[in-house]
Design an enzyme around this catalytic site. Structure first.
Site, short mmCIF file in Angstrom:
data_model
loop_
_atom_site.label_atom_id
_atom_site.label_comp_id
_atom_site.label_asym_id
_atom_site.label_seq_id
_atom_site.Cartn_x
_atom_site.Cartn_y
_atom_site.Cartn_z
CE LYS A 93 -0.74 3.73 -9.56
NZ LYS A 93 -0.06 4.46 -8.47
CG HIS B 53 -4.58 2.22 -9.72
ND1 HIS B 53 -3.88 1.10 -10.13
CD2 HIS B 53 -4.49 2.24 -8.37
CE1 HIS B 53 -3.39 0.47 -9.08
NE2 HIS B 53 -3.74 1.14 -8.00
CD GLU C 245 3.54 23.22 2.07
OE1 GLU C 245 2.60 23.85 1.54
OE2 GLU C 245 3.36 22.35 2.95
N GLY D 209 2.73 0.51 -8.40
CA GLY D 209 3.70 -0.06 -7.47
C GLY D 209 3.27 -1.43 -6.96
CG ASN E 180 -1.53 -2.15 -1.75
OD1 ASN E 180 -2.06 -2.31 -0.66
ND2 ASN E 180 -2.24 -1.96 -2.85
CG PHE E 181 1.17 0.98 3.30
CD1 PHE E 181 2.14 0.70 4.24
CD2 PHE E 181 1.48 1.87 2.29
CE1 PHE E 181 3.39 1.28 4.18
CE2 PHE E 181 2.72 2.48 2.21
CZ PHE E 181 3.69 2.18 3.16
#
Length: 249
Positions: A139, A135, A40, A145, A103-104
């Protein structure tokens, strides 16, 4: 209240994209100016920053497009990039500001620092390092990561590159464990959000550092905080250590 900024969401139909949308919609200082998925298009000039949880291919294409027009800044949470794709992101970061992280989470990024310091102080000749991650069944990449972030932190603590010390998955008869190697193992099942453990093992004792994610929104909140931070930064490739002030940018 902070100045209002315009954000876009890439990969907005995915689990993380929906979580990011919920966090953004709850803030009074953000206008969601664009939503897009792979294949998109959107007017990127409407955005000060785009938060991207899509796929490596989509993230690279978005970075290239943004770099061509000099913006917007990006927050990239996709994982599983090839070395060639990493190089493309680095090239794009010469023209735009990018925060890229596996990772945040605040807790995970503190864990990264702890792992680096532990690896620096525990002799590689005596202490083995194993990184384990778990996970959900959907995934597609492994190690995660975040697991690679932790492995890189351990390698950095030992003043080496992860590529030089990462061991192959254990399978069959392959002899004793090599000294100084960093091992990885992955679990996939059910709806596990994310669990990471770094094990330091000697002949006499074991040290375990770990983190468990309880609510997926913690990642979205961290990504939005990164977006608010990076939208005014100079071109460059940043991570959450920069965002949280653990490293001077």
């Amino acid at each position: 209240m902070s100045a209002i900024f315009h954000a876009g969401i890439s990969g907005y139909r995915g689990r993380m994209g929906r979580a990011v949308a919920q966090v953004l919609d709850a803030r009074e200082d953000v206008v969601v100016a664009a939503r897009l998925d792979w294949g998109e298009s959107a007017d990127l000039t409407l955005c000060d920053v785009i938060i991207d949880f899509s796929t490596p291919d989509a993230s690279v294409a978005l970075a290239q497009q943004s770099a061509e027009i000099g913006g917007p800044a990006l927050v990239i949470g996709s994982t599983g990039f090839t070395p060639e794709q990493e190089a493309e992101l680095e090239k794009a970061a010469e023209k735009i500001a990018i925060v890229k992280s596996g990772n945040f989470s605040l807790g995970v990024n503190i864990l990264v620092g702890l792992v680096q310091h532990a690896a620096q102080r525990l002799d590689a000749q005596e202490w083995d390092i194993e990184v384990t991650e778990a996970h959900h069944r959907r995934k597609v990449d492994s190690p995660s990561g975040t697991a690679l972030m932790l492995g890189e932190a351990a390698a950095e603590g030992r003043f080496t590159e992860l590529a030089d010390v990462q061991s192959k998955p254990y399978d069959g008869v392959q002899g004793p464990r090599e000294t100084g190697k960093i091992g990885f193992s992955s679990i996939r099942g059910g709806g596990i959000i994310g669990e990471h453990t770094v094990l330091f093992a000697s002949e006499a004792e074991v040290l375990t550092l770990s983190h468990s994610a309880i609510d997926r929104s913690l990642f979205a909140k961290g990504a939005v905080a990164a977006a608010a931070w990076v939208r005014t930064r100079r071109p460059g490739l940043y991570d959450m250590q920069d965002v949280l002030g653990f490293r001077q940018a």
